[in-house]
Scaffold this motif. Structure first.
Motif, mmCIF file in Angstrom:
data_model
loop_
_atom_site.group_PDB
_atom_site.id
_atom_site.type_symbol
_atom_site.label_atom_id
_atom_site.label_comp_id
_atom_site.label_asym_id
_atom_site.label_seq_id
_atom_site.Cartn_x
_atom_site.Cartn_y
_atom_site.Cartn_z
ATOM 1 N N PRO A 188 -25.249 -19.531 -27.232
ATOM 2 C CA PRO A 188 -25.567 -18.283 -26.511
ATOM 3 C C PRO A 188 -26.859 -18.381 -25.709
ATOM 4 O O PRO A 188 -27.658 -19.294 -25.925
ATOM 5 N N THR B 47 -33.447 -10.776 -26.431
ATOM 6 C CA THR B 47 -32.696 -11.490 -27.467
ATOM 7 C C THR B 47 -31.399 -10.782 -27.839
ATOM 8 O O THR B 47 -30.579 -11.351 -28.562
ATOM 9 N N PHE C 236 -28.341 -12.739 -26.788
ATOM 10 C CA PHE C 236 -28.271 -13.964 -27.590
ATOM 11 C C PHE C 236 -27.726 -13.663 -28.986
ATOM 12 O O PHE C 236 -26.803 -14.317 -29.477
ATOM 13 N N ASP D 298 -23.933 -12.687 -29.180
ATOM 14 C CA ASP D 298 -23.026 -13.832 -29.074
ATOM 15 C C ASP D 298 -23.126 -14.747 -30.290
ATOM 16 O O ASP D 298 -22.122 -15.256 -30.790
ATOM 17 N N ALA D 299 -24.349 -14.951 -30.786
ATOM 18 C CA ALA D 299 -24.566 -15.901 -31.874
ATOM 19 C C ALA D 299 -23.954 -15.425 -33.192
ATOM 20 O O ALA D 299 -23.491 -16.250 -33.993
ATOM 21 N N TYR D 300 -23.961 -14.114 -33.419
ATOM 22 C CA TYR D 300 -23.530 -13.596 -34.718
ATOM 23 C C TYR D 300 -22.243 -12.777 -34.656
ATOM 24 O O TYR D 300 -21.933 -12.032 -35.586
#
Length: 442
Positions: A97, A138, A141, A144-146
Protein backbone atom coordinates in the motif's frame (compact mmCIF):
# COMPACT_ATOMS: atom_id res chain seq x y z
CA UNK A 1 -25.20 9.21 -2.96
CA UNK A 2 -26.93 8.43 -6.25
CA UNK A 3 -26.54 11.38 -8.65
CA UNK A 4 -29.52 12.83 -10.43
CA UNK A 5 -28.88 12.91 -14.16
CA UNK A 6 -31.04 13.88 -17.07
CA UNK A 7 -30.06 13.07 -20.64
CA UNK A 8 -30.74 15.77 -23.18
CA UNK A 9 -30.22 15.61 -26.92
CA UNK A 10 -28.02 18.38 -28.31
CA UNK A 11 -27.50 18.69 -32.04
CA UNK A 12 -24.41 20.87 -31.98
CA UNK A 13 -21.50 19.65 -29.90
CA UNK A 14 -19.93 22.73 -28.25
CA UNK A 15 -16.15 22.50 -28.10
CA UNK A 16 -16.08 25.47 -25.75
CA UNK A 17 -18.12 23.37 -23.32
CA UNK A 18 -15.63 20.49 -23.72
CA UNK A 19 -12.97 22.93 -22.57
CA UNK A 20 -14.98 23.49 -19.40
CA UNK A 21 -15.18 19.71 -19.01
CA UNK A 22 -11.40 19.66 -19.01
CA UNK A 23 -11.06 22.65 -16.69
CA UNK A 24 -13.50 21.35 -14.08
CA UNK A 25 -11.45 18.24 -13.52
CA UNK A 26 -8.15 20.09 -13.71
CA UNK A 27 -9.42 22.16 -10.78
CA UNK A 28 -9.92 19.07 -8.70
CA UNK A 29 -6.94 16.82 -9.19
CA UNK A 30 -4.22 17.88 -6.72
CA UNK A 31 -1.58 15.21 -7.20
CA UNK A 32 -2.99 14.41 -10.66
CA UNK A 33 -3.75 17.96 -11.74
CA UNK A 34 -5.43 17.32 -15.04
CA UNK A 35 -5.21 13.57 -15.58
CA UNK A 36 -8.88 12.79 -15.10
CA UNK A 37 -9.83 15.62 -17.39
CA UNK A 38 -7.81 13.97 -20.15
CA UNK A 39 -9.74 10.77 -19.64
CA UNK A 40 -13.09 12.46 -19.76
CA UNK A 41 -12.36 14.70 -22.72
CA UNK A 42 -10.91 11.82 -24.70
CA UNK A 43 -13.66 9.31 -23.97
CA UNK A 44 -16.38 11.82 -24.80
CA UNK A 45 -14.47 12.90 -27.88
CA UNK A 46 -14.29 9.33 -29.14
CA UNK A 47 -18.06 9.08 -28.80
CA UNK A 48 -19.01 12.26 -30.62
CA UNK A 49 -16.17 13.47 -32.83
CA UNK A 50 -15.68 10.80 -35.49
CA UNK A 51 -15.80 13.45 -38.27
CA UNK A 52 -12.78 15.14 -36.71
CA UNK A 53 -10.87 11.87 -36.54
CA UNK A 54 -11.69 10.98 -40.16
CA UNK A 55 -11.09 14.48 -41.46
CA UNK A 56 -14.61 15.01 -42.68
CA UNK A 57 -15.36 18.32 -40.97
CA UNK A 58 -12.99 19.46 -38.20
CA UNK A 59 -14.10 22.29 -35.91
CA UNK A 60 -12.55 25.71 -36.22
CA UNK A 61 -10.41 27.24 -33.50
CA UNK A 62 -13.25 29.61 -32.69
CA UNK A 63 -15.23 26.75 -31.21
CA UNK A 64 -17.47 25.94 -34.18
CA UNK A 65 -19.09 22.52 -34.05
CA UNK A 66 -20.45 19.96 -36.43
CA UNK A 67 -24.03 18.70 -36.70
CA UNK A 68 -24.40 15.39 -34.89
CA UNK A 69 -27.10 14.64 -32.34
CA UNK A 70 -25.37 14.03 -29.01
CA UNK A 71 -27.08 12.92 -25.79
CA UNK A 72 -25.35 14.89 -23.04
CA UNK A 73 -26.11 14.20 -19.37
CA UNK A 74 -27.23 17.08 -17.18
CA UNK A 75 -26.76 17.27 -13.41
CA UNK A 76 -30.16 17.84 -11.81
CA UNK A 77 -29.31 17.13 -8.16
CA UNK A 78 -29.48 19.98 -5.66
CA UNK A 79 -27.12 18.67 -2.99
CA UNK A 80 -23.50 19.79 -2.79
CA UNK A 81 -21.07 17.41 -4.52
CA UNK A 82 -17.75 16.61 -2.80
CA UNK A 83 -14.88 14.74 -4.47
CA UNK A 84 -11.85 13.44 -2.57
CA UNK A 85 -8.61 13.78 -4.53
CA UNK A 86 -5.65 11.65 -3.50
CA UNK A 87 -2.15 11.77 -4.99
CA UNK A 88 -0.31 8.58 -4.01
CA UNK A 89 3.44 8.04 -3.64
CA UNK A 90 3.44 4.99 -5.88
CA UNK A 91 6.90 3.93 -7.02
CA UNK A 92 7.63 1.76 -10.03
CA UNK A 93 7.45 -1.95 -9.29
CA UNK A 94 5.90 -1.52 -5.82
CA UNK A 95 2.56 -3.27 -5.17
CA UNK A 96 1.56 -0.94 -2.31
CA UNK A 97 0.00 0.00 0.00
CA UNK A 98 0.89 3.67 -0.42
CA UNK A 99 0.61 6.84 1.61
CA UNK A 100 -1.11 9.86 0.14
CA UNK A 101 1.27 12.68 -0.74
CA UNK A 102 -1.59 14.99 -1.68
CA UNK A 103 -5.04 15.27 -0.10
CA UNK A 104 -7.64 17.65 -1.52
CA UNK A 105 -11.41 17.95 -1.56
CA UNK A 106 -13.17 19.54 -4.54
CA UNK A 107 -16.70 20.80 -3.91
CA UNK A 108 -19.48 22.08 -6.19
CA UNK A 109 -22.74 23.67 -5.12
CA UNK A 110 -25.35 23.23 -7.87
CA UNK A 111 -27.82 25.61 -6.21
CA UNK A 112 -25.52 28.50 -5.26
CA UNK A 113 -23.36 27.91 -8.37
CA UNK A 114 -20.01 27.98 -6.58
CA UNK A 115 -17.01 25.68 -6.38
CA UNK A 116 -14.02 25.28 -4.13
CA UNK A 117 -10.90 23.29 -3.41
CA UNK A 118 -9.59 22.43 0.06
CA UNK A 119 -5.96 21.34 0.61
CA UNK A 120 -5.18 19.33 3.75
CA UNK A 121 -1.61 19.03 5.09
CA UNK A 122 -0.40 15.44 5.07
CA UNK A 123 1.16 15.78 8.54
CA UNK A 124 -2.14 16.72 10.18
CA UNK A 125 -2.62 14.61 13.33
CA UNK A 126 -6.13 13.14 13.34
CA UNK A 127 -8.13 10.18 14.58
CA UNK A 128 -8.23 7.42 11.97
CA UNK A 129 -11.37 5.41 12.82
CA UNK A 130 -10.38 1.98 14.09
CA UNK A 131 -6.66 2.78 14.12
CA UNK A 132 -6.21 5.54 16.69
CA UNK A 133 -4.32 8.80 16.14
CA UNK A 134 -1.90 9.20 13.26
CA UNK A 135 -0.96 11.46 10.39
CA UNK A 136 -3.86 11.87 7.98
CA UNK A 137 -1.74 10.64 5.06
CA UNK A 138 -1.54 7.16 6.65
CA UNK A 139 -5.30 6.50 6.37
CA UNK A 140 -5.05 5.27 2.78
CA UNK A 141 -2.04 3.10 3.66
CA UNK A 142 -3.71 1.54 6.71
CA UNK A 143 -6.96 0.85 4.90
CA UNK A 144 -5.19 -1.10 2.17
CA UNK A 145 -2.71 -2.79 4.51
CA UNK A 146 -5.29 -4.11 6.98
CA UNK A 147 -8.21 -4.93 4.71
CA UNK A 148 -10.56 -2.10 5.69
CA UNK A 149 -13.89 -2.56 3.83
CA UNK A 150 -13.47 -0.61 0.60
CA UNK A 151 -9.72 -0.37 1.11
CA UNK A 152 -7.55 2.69 1.64
CA UNK A 153 -9.79 5.02 -0.31
CA UNK A 154 -12.79 4.16 1.87
CA UNK A 155 -10.80 4.67 5.08
CA UNK A 156 -9.52 8.02 3.79
CA UNK A 157 -13.12 9.07 3.09
CA UNK A 158 -14.26 7.96 6.55
CA UNK A 159 -11.32 9.77 8.18
CA UNK A 160 -12.33 13.00 6.46
CA UNK A 161 -15.95 12.56 7.54
CA UNK A 162 -15.05 11.70 11.13
CA UNK A 163 -12.61 14.58 11.68
CA UNK A 164 -14.18 17.32 9.55
CA UNK A 165 -17.81 16.34 9.13
CA UNK A 166 -17.51 16.45 5.34
CA UNK A 167 -19.47 13.68 3.56
CA UNK A 168 -17.74 12.46 0.42
CA UNK A 169 -19.42 10.39 -2.27
CA UNK A 170 -16.77 10.47 -4.99
CA UNK A 171 -13.03 10.03 -5.22
CA UNK A 172 -10.16 10.33 -7.68
CA UNK A 173 -6.80 8.71 -6.98
CA UNK A 174 -3.81 9.54 -9.18
CA UNK A 175 -0.14 8.53 -9.10
CA UNK A 176 2.82 10.75 -9.92
CA UNK A 177 3.69 9.05 -13.20
CA UNK A 178 0.27 9.91 -14.59
CA UNK A 179 0.71 13.49 -13.36
CA UNK A 180 4.01 13.92 -15.22
CA UNK A 181 2.59 12.49 -18.42
CA UNK A 182 -0.52 14.67 -18.22
CA UNK A 183 1.52 17.87 -17.94
CA UNK A 184 3.81 16.80 -20.80
CA UNK A 185 0.83 16.01 -23.01
CA UNK A 186 -0.32 19.58 -22.45
CA UNK A 187 3.09 20.75 -23.61
CA UNK A 188 4.07 21.86 -20.10
CA UNK A 189 2.79 24.78 -18.06
CA UNK A 190 3.82 28.39 -17.47
CA UNK A 191 4.02 29.86 -14.00
CA UNK A 192 5.95 32.44 -12.01
CA UNK A 193 8.05 30.97 -9.18
CA UNK A 194 8.06 33.45 -6.27
CA UNK A 195 11.36 32.27 -4.73
CA UNK A 196 14.30 30.08 -5.66
CA UNK A 197 14.01 26.47 -4.51
CA UNK A 198 17.03 24.35 -3.61
CA UNK A 199 16.17 20.84 -2.44
CA UNK A 200 19.22 18.54 -2.18
CA UNK A 201 17.07 15.82 -0.59
CA UNK A 202 14.26 15.57 -3.11
CA UNK A 203 13.36 11.84 -3.19
CA UNK A 204 13.98 9.78 -6.29
CA UNK A 205 12.04 6.65 -7.31
CA UNK A 206 14.44 4.29 -5.51
CA UNK A 207 14.57 5.79 -1.99
CA UNK A 208 17.59 7.87 -2.80
CA UNK A 209 17.92 11.56 -3.62
CA UNK A 210 17.57 13.55 -6.82
CA UNK A 211 18.62 17.12 -6.00
CA UNK A 212 16.19 19.73 -7.31
CA UNK A 213 16.86 23.42 -7.99
CA UNK A 214 14.53 25.96 -9.56
CA UNK A 215 15.26 29.65 -9.96
CA UNK A 216 12.74 32.33 -9.08
CA UNK A 217 10.92 33.99 -11.96
CA UNK A 218 8.44 33.20 -14.72
CA UNK A 219 9.27 30.08 -16.68
CA UNK A 220 7.97 27.04 -18.54
CA UNK A 221 7.91 23.70 -16.69
CA UNK A 222 7.68 20.20 -18.13
CA UNK A 223 5.88 17.41 -16.30
CA UNK A 224 8.88 16.20 -14.33
CA UNK A 225 9.80 19.68 -13.14
CA UNK A 226 6.17 20.55 -12.37
CA UNK A 227 5.91 17.42 -10.22
CA UNK A 228 9.03 18.39 -8.27
CA UNK A 229 7.69 21.92 -7.85
CA UNK A 230 4.39 20.56 -6.52
CA UNK A 231 6.01 18.00 -4.16
CA UNK A 232 9.08 19.68 -2.65
CA UNK A 233 8.91 21.06 0.89
CA UNK A 234 12.32 22.76 0.76
CA UNK A 235 11.09 26.29 1.43
CA UNK A 236 10.51 28.18 4.65
CA UNK A 237 6.80 27.36 4.76
CA UNK A 238 7.32 23.58 4.36
CA UNK A 239 4.10 21.73 3.68
CA UNK A 240 2.05 24.94 3.68
CA UNK A 241 4.15 26.30 0.80
CA UNK A 242 3.82 22.94 -0.90
CA UNK A 243 0.02 23.10 -0.83
CA UNK A 244 0.14 26.66 -2.17
CA UNK A 245 2.36 25.51 -5.06
CA UNK A 246 -0.02 22.67 -5.90
CA UNK A 247 -2.83 25.16 -6.23
CA UNK A 248 -0.56 27.34 -8.40
CA UNK A 249 -0.07 24.37 -10.71
CA UNK A 250 -3.84 23.89 -10.89
CA UNK A 251 -4.25 27.52 -11.93
CA UNK A 252 -1.45 27.16 -14.49
CA UNK A 253 -3.07 24.10 -16.08
CA UNK A 254 -6.41 25.86 -16.18
CA UNK A 255 -4.85 28.94 -17.74
CA UNK A 256 -3.07 26.90 -20.41
CA UNK A 257 -6.23 25.07 -21.43
CA UNK A 258 -8.18 28.34 -21.61
CA UNK A 259 -5.49 30.36 -23.36
CA UNK A 260 -4.59 27.78 -26.01
CA UNK A 261 -7.33 26.15 -28.04
CA UNK A 262 -5.73 22.73 -27.63
CA UNK A 263 -8.78 20.48 -27.61
CA UNK A 264 -9.12 19.67 -31.35
CA UNK A 265 -5.56 18.31 -31.55
CA UNK A 266 -5.85 16.46 -28.25
CA UNK A 267 -9.13 14.89 -29.27
CA UNK A 268 -7.60 13.65 -32.51
CA UNK A 269 -4.97 11.84 -30.42
CA UNK A 270 -7.48 10.62 -27.85
CA UNK A 271 -6.98 6.83 -28.06
CA UNK A 272 -3.19 6.99 -27.73
CA UNK A 273 -3.32 9.60 -24.97
CA UNK A 274 -5.79 7.67 -22.85
CA UNK A 275 -3.73 4.50 -23.30
CA UNK A 276 -0.76 6.42 -21.92
CA UNK A 277 -2.57 7.70 -18.82
CA UNK A 278 -5.13 5.09 -17.80
CA UNK A 279 -2.93 2.98 -15.49
CA UNK A 280 -2.32 5.91 -13.14
CA UNK A 281 -5.95 6.77 -12.34
CA UNK A 282 -8.70 5.26 -10.20
CA UNK A 283 -12.13 6.87 -9.68
CA UNK A 284 -15.74 5.94 -8.93
CA UNK A 285 -17.11 8.73 -11.12
CA UNK A 286 -18.80 7.43 -14.24
CA UNK A 287 -18.37 9.11 -17.58
CA UNK A 288 -21.95 10.40 -17.47
CA UNK A 289 -21.44 11.87 -13.99
CA UNK A 290 -18.27 13.65 -15.02
CA UNK A 291 -19.90 15.13 -18.09
CA UNK A 292 -22.89 16.30 -16.06
CA UNK A 293 -20.63 17.89 -13.43
CA UNK A 294 -18.67 19.62 -16.18
CA UNK A 295 -21.85 21.15 -17.56
CA UNK A 296 -22.61 22.35 -14.05
CA UNK A 297 -19.12 23.82 -13.71
CA UNK A 298 -19.55 25.70 -16.97
CA UNK A 299 -22.19 27.83 -15.24
CA UNK A 300 -19.95 28.82 -12.31
CA UNK A 301 -18.23 32.22 -12.71
CA UNK A 302 -14.52 32.52 -11.96
CA UNK A 303 -15.11 34.77 -8.96
CA UNK A 304 -17.11 31.99 -7.29
CA UNK A 305 -14.30 29.42 -7.44
CA UNK A 306 -12.29 29.45 -4.17
CA UNK A 307 -9.13 27.65 -3.08
CA UNK A 308 -8.44 27.16 0.63
CA UNK A 309 -5.66 25.46 2.56
CA UNK A 310 -5.66 24.33 6.18
CA UNK A 311 -2.69 26.57 6.86
CA UNK A 312 -0.64 27.91 9.76
CA UNK A 313 -3.48 30.10 11.07
CA UNK A 314 -5.63 26.96 11.54
CA UNK A 315 -3.01 24.61 13.02
CA UNK A 316 -0.27 24.48 15.60
CA UNK A 317 2.83 22.30 15.81
CA UNK A 318 2.72 19.33 18.17
CA UNK A 319 5.19 16.65 19.24
CA UNK A 320 3.54 13.25 19.76
CA UNK A 321 4.46 11.00 22.69
CA UNK A 322 6.66 9.06 20.24
CA UNK A 323 8.54 12.23 19.28
CA UNK A 324 6.95 12.78 15.85
CA UNK A 325 6.64 16.41 14.72
CA UNK A 326 3.10 16.89 13.42
CA UNK A 327 0.33 19.47 13.13
CA UNK A 328 -2.92 19.62 15.11
CA UNK A 329 -6.05 21.58 14.24
CA UNK A 330 -7.33 24.67 15.97
CA UNK A 331 -10.93 23.38 15.82
CA UNK A 332 -12.79 26.69 15.74
CA UNK A 333 -10.50 28.10 13.03
CA UNK A 334 -10.86 25.02 10.83
CA UNK A 335 -14.60 24.94 11.38
CA UNK A 336 -14.93 28.57 10.32
CA UNK A 337 -12.96 27.98 7.11
CA UNK A 338 -14.92 24.84 6.25
CA UNK A 339 -18.26 26.52 6.83
CA UNK A 340 -17.18 29.32 4.51
CA UNK A 341 -16.10 26.89 1.77
CA UNK A 342 -18.65 24.09 2.11
CA UNK A 343 -21.61 26.09 3.36
CA UNK A 344 -24.43 24.84 5.58
CA UNK A 345 -23.90 21.17 4.65
CA UNK A 346 -21.49 20.84 7.58
CA UNK A 347 -23.57 19.46 10.44
CA UNK A 348 -24.21 21.61 13.47
CA UNK A 349 -24.28 19.88 16.82
CA UNK A 350 -27.94 19.33 17.66
CA UNK A 351 -27.28 18.48 21.32
CA UNK A 352 -26.86 20.05 24.75
CA UNK A 353 -23.38 19.55 26.18
CA UNK A 354 -21.98 19.50 29.70
CA UNK A 355 -18.21 19.58 30.35
CA UNK A 356 -16.60 18.38 33.57
CA UNK A 357 -12.95 18.56 34.62
CA UNK A 358 -11.76 15.24 36.04
CA UNK A 359 -8.11 16.36 36.23
CA UNK A 360 -5.95 18.71 38.29
CA UNK A 361 -5.46 21.04 35.30
CA UNK A 362 -7.08 24.35 36.30
CA UNK A 363 -9.63 25.77 33.87
CA UNK A 364 -9.53 22.76 31.53
CA UNK A 365 -13.33 22.39 31.36
CA UNK A 366 -13.77 26.08 30.57
CA UNK A 367 -11.21 25.97 27.77
CA UNK A 368 -12.80 22.90 26.19
CA UNK A 369 -16.29 24.39 26.53
CA UNK A 370 -15.15 27.63 24.88
CA UNK A 371 -13.69 25.65 21.99
CA UNK A 372 -16.89 23.65 21.53
CA UNK A 373 -19.01 26.79 21.79
CA UNK A 374 -16.96 28.28 18.95
CA UNK A 375 -17.93 25.23 16.90
CA UNK A 376 -21.62 25.84 17.51
CA UNK A 377 -22.27 23.56 20.48
CA UNK A 378 -24.83 24.52 23.11
CA UNK A 379 -22.98 24.38 26.45
CA UNK A 380 -25.39 23.93 29.36
CA UNK A 381 -22.96 23.16 32.18
CA UNK A 382 -19.27 23.68 33.04
CA UNK A 383 -17.78 22.36 36.26
CA UNK A 384 -15.68 19.78 38.08
CA UNK A 385 -16.22 16.04 38.05
CA UNK A 386 -16.82 14.10 41.24
CA UNK A 387 -13.09 13.43 41.47
CA UNK A 388 -9.86 14.64 39.82
CA UNK A 389 -8.02 11.41 39.04
CA UNK A 390 -9.90 10.10 36.01
CA UNK A 391 -7.24 8.53 33.75
CA UNK A 392 -9.30 8.62 30.54
CA UNK A 393 -11.58 11.15 28.89
CA UNK A 394 -15.08 9.89 28.17
CA UNK A 395 -18.02 11.25 26.24
CA UNK A 396 -21.12 9.98 28.00
CA UNK A 397 -24.21 10.14 25.78
CA UNK A 398 -27.88 9.52 26.41
CA UNK A 399 -29.62 6.88 24.24
CA UNK A 400 -30.10 8.22 20.72
CA UNK A 401 -27.25 10.75 20.91
CA UNK A 402 -24.44 8.54 19.63
CA UNK A 403 -24.04 10.49 16.39
CA UNK A 404 -23.63 13.74 18.34
CA UNK A 405 -21.05 11.94 20.47
CA UNK A 406 -19.09 10.89 17.40
CA UNK A 407 -19.21 14.44 16.10
CA UNK A 408 -17.78 15.85 19.34
CA UNK A 409 -15.14 13.11 19.44
CA UNK A 410 -14.04 14.11 15.95
CA UNK A 411 -13.83 17.79 16.93
CA UNK A 412 -11.77 17.02 20.04
CA UNK A 413 -9.50 14.44 18.44
CA UNK A 414 -10.81 11.59 20.60
CA UNK A 415 -11.21 7.98 19.40
CA UNK A 416 -14.67 6.42 19.00
CA UNK A 417 -13.91 4.20 22.00
CA UNK A 418 -14.22 7.30 24.22
CA UNK A 419 -17.99 7.34 23.63
CA UNK A 420 -20.21 5.44 26.10
CA UNK A 421 -23.99 5.33 26.26
CA UNK A 422 -25.51 6.05 29.69
CA UNK A 423 -29.19 5.81 30.59
CA UNK A 424 -29.13 8.67 33.13
CA UNK A 425 -26.57 11.47 32.72
CA UNK A 426 -27.86 13.28 35.80
CA UNK A 427 -27.78 16.63 34.02
CA UNK A 428 -30.00 18.57 31.63
CA UNK A 429 -27.79 17.52 28.73
CA UNK A 430 -27.48 15.06 25.87
CA UNK A 431 -23.70 14.68 26.18
CA UNK A 432 -21.45 14.82 29.22
CA UNK A 433 -17.76 15.22 28.47
CA UNK A 434 -15.73 14.08 31.44
CA UNK A 435 -12.13 15.16 30.90
CA UNK A 436 -9.40 12.79 32.07
CA UNK A 437 -5.62 12.86 32.32
CA UNK A 438 -5.26 11.60 28.75
CA UNK A 439 -7.12 14.56 27.22
CA UNK A 440 -4.86 15.82 24.41
CA UNK A 441 -4.77 19.55 25.18
CA UNK A 442 -2.28 20.94 22.67
Amino acid sequence: MTPELRISAVRRFPFRWLAWLWILLVLGLGGGLGVLSYRLAFQEALRVSSPLLTGEKPPSSSGASFDHPVAIPEWTGRERVNILILGIDQREGEPGPWRTDTIMIATLDPVGLSAGLLSIPRDLWVTIPGFGENRINTAHFLGDAYGYPGGGIALAQETIRYNFGIPIAYYVRVNFTAFEKAIDLLGGIDLCVPESIDDPHYPDAHYGYEPFHLDAGCQHLDGRTALKYARTRATRGGDFDRMRRQQEVIRAVRERVLRLNMLPALIARAPALWETLKDGIRTNLTLEEMIALARLAARIPDEKIRMVTIGPSMTRPYTTPDGAEVLVRIPEKVREALADLFGPQLPRLEARVAVQNGTLRPGLATRVADSLRGLGAEIVEIGNADRFDYPETQILVRPGAQEAGRQVAGWLGLPPTAIREVQDLRCACDLLIRLGADFPER
